[in-house]
Design a protein around this motif. Structure first.
Motif, PDB file in Angstrom:
ATOM      1  N   PRO A 134     -13.607   0.718  -9.039  1.00 53.20           N
ATOM      2  CA  PRO A 134     -14.830   1.176  -7.966  1.00 53.20           C
ATOM      3  C   PRO A 134     -14.027   1.081  -6.589  1.00 53.20           C
ATOM      4  O   PRO A 134     -13.114   0.159  -6.442  1.00 53.20           O
ATOM      5  N   PRO A 135     -14.354   1.869  -5.578  1.00 56.24           N
ATOM      6  CA  PRO A 135     -13.997   1.722  -4.304  1.00 56.24           C
ATOM      7  C   PRO A 135     -14.506   0.455  -3.618  1.00 56.24           C
ATOM      8  O   PRO A 135     -15.362  -0.130  -3.957  1.00 56.24           O
ATOM      9  N   VAL A 136     -13.586   0.067  -2.779  1.00 58.40           N
ATOM     10  CA  VAL A 136     -13.840  -1.304  -2.140  1.00 58.40           C
ATOM     11  C   VAL A 136     -13.799  -1.084  -0.574  1.00 58.40           C
ATOM     12  O   VAL A 136     -13.184  -0.136  -0.107  1.00 58.40           O
ATOM     13  N   GLN A 137     -14.315  -2.013   0.102  1.00 57.70           N
ATOM     14  CA  GLN A 137     -14.289  -2.051   1.599  1.00 57.70           C
ATOM     15  C   GLN A 137     -12.997  -2.453   2.017  1.00 57.70           C
ATOM     16  O   GLN A 137     -12.683  -3.746   1.443  1.00 57.70           O
ATOM     17  N   LEU A 138     -12.242  -2.133   2.830  1.00 56.33           N
ATOM     18  CA  LEU A 138     -10.869  -2.654   3.315  1.00 56.33           C
ATOM     19  C   LEU A 138     -11.157  -4.017   3.658  1.00 56.33           C
ATOM     20  O   LEU A 138     -10.323  -4.986   3.473  1.00 56.33           O
ATOM     21  N   ALA A 151      -5.832   3.790  -2.134  1.00 55.83           N
ATOM     22  CA  ALA A 151      -6.014   5.236  -1.870  1.00 55.83           C
ATOM     23  C   ALA A 151      -7.241   5.261  -1.057  1.00 55.83           C
ATOM     24  O   ALA A 151      -8.357   4.903  -1.624  1.00 55.83           O
ATOM     25  N   ALA A 152      -7.156   5.772   0.066  1.00 53.79           N
ATOM     26  CA  ALA A 152      -8.417   5.897   1.099  1.00 53.79           C
ATOM     27  C   ALA A 152      -9.168   7.096   0.611  1.00 53.79           C
ATOM     28  O   ALA A 152      -8.860   7.894   0.089  1.00 53.79           O
ATOM     29  N   ALA A 209     -13.533   2.981   2.973  1.00 55.90           N
ATOM     30  CA  ALA A 209     -13.581   2.703   1.742  1.00 55.90           C
ATOM     31  C   ALA A 209     -12.398   3.301   1.016  1.00 55.90           C
ATOM     32  O   ALA A 209     -11.762   4.277   1.333  1.00 55.90           O
ATOM     33  N   ALA A 210     -11.737   2.413   0.144  1.00 58.12           N
ATOM     34  CA  ALA A 210     -10.439   2.919  -0.587  1.00 58.12           C
ATOM     35  C   ALA A 210     -10.573   2.297  -1.819  1.00 58.12           C
ATOM     36  O   ALA A 210     -11.177   1.190  -2.104  1.00 58.12           O
ATOM     37  N   THR A 211      -9.607   2.873  -2.729  1.00 60.33           N
ATOM     38  CA  THR A 211      -9.594   2.612  -4.319  1.00 60.33           C
ATOM     39  C   THR A 211      -8.134   1.769  -4.434  1.00 60.33           C
ATOM     40  O   THR A 211      -7.286   2.479  -4.003  1.00 60.33           O
ATOM     41  N   PRO A 212      -8.120   0.475  -4.890  1.00 61.00           N
ATOM     42  CA  PRO A 212      -6.821  -0.052  -5.221  1.00 61.00           C
ATOM     43  C   PRO A 212      -6.246   0.795  -6.169  1.00 61.00           C
ATOM     44  O   PRO A 212      -6.590   1.301  -7.326  1.00 61.00           O
ATOM     45  N   VAL A 213      -4.860   0.843  -5.702  1.00 58.17           N
ATOM     46  CA  VAL A 213      -3.848   1.441  -6.749  1.00 58.17           C
ATOM     47  C   VAL A 213      -2.792   0.244  -7.273  1.00 58.17           C
ATOM     48  O   VAL A 213      -2.581   0.353  -8.330  1.00 58.17           O
ATOM     49  N   ILE A 214      -2.369  -0.364  -6.311  1.00 56.70           N
ATOM     50  CA  ILE A 214      -1.390  -1.421  -6.541  1.00 56.70           C
ATOM     51  C   ILE A 214      -1.850  -2.827  -6.241  1.00 56.70           C
ATOM     52  O   ILE A 214      -2.091  -3.048  -5.051  1.00 56.70           O
ATOM     53  N   ALA A 215      -2.134  -3.756  -7.210  1.00 59.46           N
ATOM     54  CA  ALA A 215      -2.623  -4.957  -6.426  1.00 59.46           C
ATOM     55  C   ALA A 215      -1.568  -5.964  -5.786  1.00 59.46           C
ATOM     56  O   ALA A 215      -0.409  -5.888  -6.240  1.00 59.46           O
TER      57      ALA A 215
END
Length: 372
Positions: free
Chosen positions: A16-20, A154-155, A201-207
């Motif tokens: 899910p997208p997260v807030q920065l 990824a925003a 709003a962005a989606t994590p790609v690399i943790a």
């Protein structure tokens, strides 16, 4: 061809997208890239394929096939032509990578974002990241970017049809940066990009999780194939890493104890130990679910164990005999105990370790991933 460990490329479609601000609570300041934690297994062995899932414009899986992780590793390794180190167990500065896939250009096929780690890829301002396009027959580099730290997101916003990326940037003013596509690629140095705003709003790609960094697979030059493959093809008494638990019982009989299973965040697998004290053997097992199926993850021998390696080395063998059997692949080291030493064959993910006592005789043998 790249030898050694390969690992899957994470697909972000279910994240899910997260807030920065939730990742950088200080209002956009990126915490420094954490140092590697004690070595942990990635959970995927060499030779397994890594599906880089292509996704439709709505973000759903398109059903197209993926490419092998060793193809991605080969492309990344080619970007460091001077790198010729054969990684040894415990070398936290060896060249590694993390990767995730996400449809950046909205074309329906996922691009790959990779972050390389280690002495060769990192400097004071961060490490080297790559954006790659999957052509269906191989990977093509879109951008090589310096001064990047995890996490990478990824925003939702776009520039020239490509999604903006939120990365950790170093330089004079380290912190979260937004890198935008310019028509030919993303910027070559993240530290020169503008700071990322709050609430994006962005989606994590690399943790940035320590376990993810610790499990980053190695990039192993082809010249190191012999060293990397010795341990991966080893066995103790005919029992190999990946053998099913039933094979262990057939060889050793019923275990005296069957430890409780516990989930390891590093590889997403459940782990437990079986002990066979009468024959000097401890078997580590792993499984995708608490109920199994269980397979051998590691093996440890000590007296009175009679099992031998595939090259005929057992408990009580001399240092000279180990070196005669494994040659230059056996790397000398210290055990941390006075008067004791080690000889290690292989890499972090499939190591064969001989622990030698004060008489330079093998007192313990370990086969598996090195972890604390």
């Amino acid at each position: 061809m790249i030898q050694g460990s390969s690992a899957g490329v994470a697909d972000v479609r279910d994240r899910p997208p997260v807030q920065l601000r939730s990742l950088w609570p200080s209002g956009g300041d990126l915490p420094p890239l954490r140092p590697r934690q004690p070595l942990l297994r990635s959970g995927l062995r060499a030779g397994r394929t890594a599906g880089v899932a292509a996704r439709g414009r709505d973000g759903s899986a398109s059903g197209q096939g993926g490419l092998r992780a060793d193809q991605l590793a080969a492309v990344l390794l080619a970007q460091f032509p001077e790198y010729d180190e054969c990684p040894r167990a415990g070398d936290t500065g060896a060249l590694r990578y993390l990767a995730g896939s996400v449809d950046l250009d909205g074309g329906g096929r996922a691009e790959v974002v990779a972050l390389t780690l280690g002495r060769e890829a990192c400097g004071s301002g961060g490490c080297t990241a790559f954006v790659l396009r999957d052509s269906g027959t191989g990977y093509q580099i879109v951008t090589r970017m310096a001064s990047v730290s995890a996490p990478i997101l990824a925003a939702a916003t776009r520039s020239d049809h490509w999604r903006d990326l939120i990365v950790g940037g170093g330089g004079a003013e380290p912190g979260a940066r937004v890198v935008r596509f310019s028509g030919k690629g993303y910027p070559e140095n993240a530290s020169l990009a503008p700071p990322a705003g709050k609430g994006v709003a962005a989606t994590p790609v690399i943790a940035d999780a320590p376990t993810a960094l610790a499990a980053a697979p190695l990039l192993v030059p082809a010249a190191c194939a012999e060293t990397a493959s010795v341990a991966a093809g080893e066995s103790l008494g005919g029992l190999r890493i990946g053998s099913d638990a039933a094979a262990a019982e057939r060889l050793l009989g019923p275990p005296k104890s069957r430890g409780k299973s516990a989930l390891w965040e590093a590889d997403g697998l459940y782990h437990r130990e079986w002990t066979f004290p009468a024959v000097g053997v401890v078997i580590g097992l792993s499984a995708p679910k608490p109920q199994g199926p269980w397979e051998v993850f590691s093996m440890r021998l000590k007296a009175p164990a009679k099992l031998m390696t595939g090259r005929g080395i057992g408990i009580g063998a001399s240092r000279k005999e180990v070196l005669a059997a494994y040659g230059r692949a056996a790397e000398p080291g210290e055990s941390g105990e006075p008067g004791r030493s080690t000889l290690t064959v292989g890499t972090d993910y499939d190591a064969l370790v001989f622990s030698l006592d004060e008489r330079n005789q093998v007192a313990e043998i370990y086969l598996g991933a090195l972890a604390e």
